[in-house]
Design an enzyme around this catalytic site. Sequence first.
Site, short mmCIF file in Angstrom:
data_model
loop_
_atom_site.label_atom_id
_atom_site.label_comp_id
_atom_site.label_asym_id
_atom_site.label_seq_id
_atom_site.Cartn_x
_atom_site.Cartn_y
_atom_site.Cartn_z
CB SER A 179 -12.09 -4.14 -0.59
OG SER A 179 -12.35 -2.77 -0.57
CE LYS B 150 -2.49 -6.00 -0.05
NZ LYS B 150 -3.60 -5.17 0.40
NE ARG C 247 -14.19 -2.38 8.20
CZ ARG C 247 -13.46 -3.11 7.37
NH1 ARG C 247 -13.96 -3.44 6.19
NH2 ARG C 247 -12.27 -3.54 7.71
CG HIS D 232 -13.74 2.24 0.69
ND1 HIS D 232 -13.68 1.10 -0.08
CD2 HIS D 232 -12.80 2.09 1.65
CE1 HIS D 232 -12.73 0.30 0.39
NE2 HIS D 232 -12.19 0.87 1.45
O1 PNS Z 1 -7.26 -0.11 2.41
P1 PNS Z 1 -6.11 -0.65 3.18
O2 PNS Z 1 -5.47 -1.78 2.43
O3 PNS Z 1 -6.47 -1.01 4.60
O4 PNS Z 1 -5.00 0.54 3.28
C1 PNS Z 1 -3.79 0.34 3.93
C2 PNS Z 1 -2.84 1.52 3.63
C3 PNS Z 1 -2.69 1.72 2.14
C4 PNS Z 1 -3.39 2.76 4.25
C5 PNS Z 1 -1.47 1.19 4.29
O5 PNS Z 1 -1.07 -0.09 3.91
C6 PNS Z 1 -0.38 2.17 3.91
O6 PNS Z 1 -0.40 3.32 4.29
N1 PNS Z 1 0.60 1.71 3.11
C7 PNS Z 1 1.66 2.53 2.61
C8 PNS Z 1 3.01 2.09 3.18
C9 PNS Z 1 3.20 2.66 4.57
O7 PNS Z 1 3.24 3.85 4.77
N2 PNS Z 1 3.31 1.75 5.54
C10 PNS Z 1 3.45 2.09 6.93
C11 PNS Z 1 2.10 2.15 7.59
S1 PNS Z 1 2.29 1.92 9.28
#
Ligand code: PNS
Length: 205
Positions: free
Chosen positions: A130, A43, A92, A19
């Site tokens: 993570s 979560k 990645r 990150h």
């Molecule tokens: O670090 P992560 O868990 O891979 O991040 C995922 C994240 C937070 C970027 C994604 O889950 C997100 O944007 N969630 C917010 C809800 C949303 O907008 N969902 C539609 C995405 S297609």
Amino acid sequence: MNKGIAIYPGSFDPPTNGHLDLIQRGSKIFEELVVAILRNSEKTPMFSVAERLEMLKELTADLKNVRLDTFHGLMVEYAKSIDAICVLRGIRAVSDYEYELQMALMNRKLEPTLETVFMMPADKYSYVSSRLVREVAQAGGPVRGLVPEVVEFKLREKLDAASRLEERRLRAKAAKAANTKAKRKNVNDHRDHRSASTNGSNQPD
Ligand code: PNS
């Protein structure tokens, strides 16, 4: 440097070296980079949002065009609310691509003006996530080199506190079981004693 605000959304539970690597790269190409932590009530995270913010604050203190924030709900709505023009996401390995592509295309459907930019972290972090960091740390393995030192320290602190709590819980459980056993023994002894004396009184002279 690109004009405009970019958002780097994620869970960051906890922030890893991958990150941080991406934040550093992103901060070089965008005018302002907002690292946005998702507040997800569904979560159960290892670190609270406040703890993650604190760690990220320490990690990005020297990056003047990096700002931290939290959001909930749709990411594109949050991005719009801060006038972000771009979403930064890390890829990645090929395995990340499918999910990231799906997410980028869904976000584009939701907000066509918001672009997603993918960047690769340094290859030495290509296997770091993570989730795996949490797993290794929880099993007592070393996470040095996978996460910044401050995160390593916080992980140890959290897991030590958790194991102290677990130890206390197990000790309390054992004490309760011993107590119940002692009480049961007491009741049995008392009953045996009573029946022995009753039997005794029935004995013929
Ligand atoms: O670090 P992560 O868990 O891979 O991040 C995922 C994240 C937070 C970027 C994604 O889950 C997100 O944007 N969630 C917010 C809800 C949303 O907008 N969902 C539609 C995405 S297609």
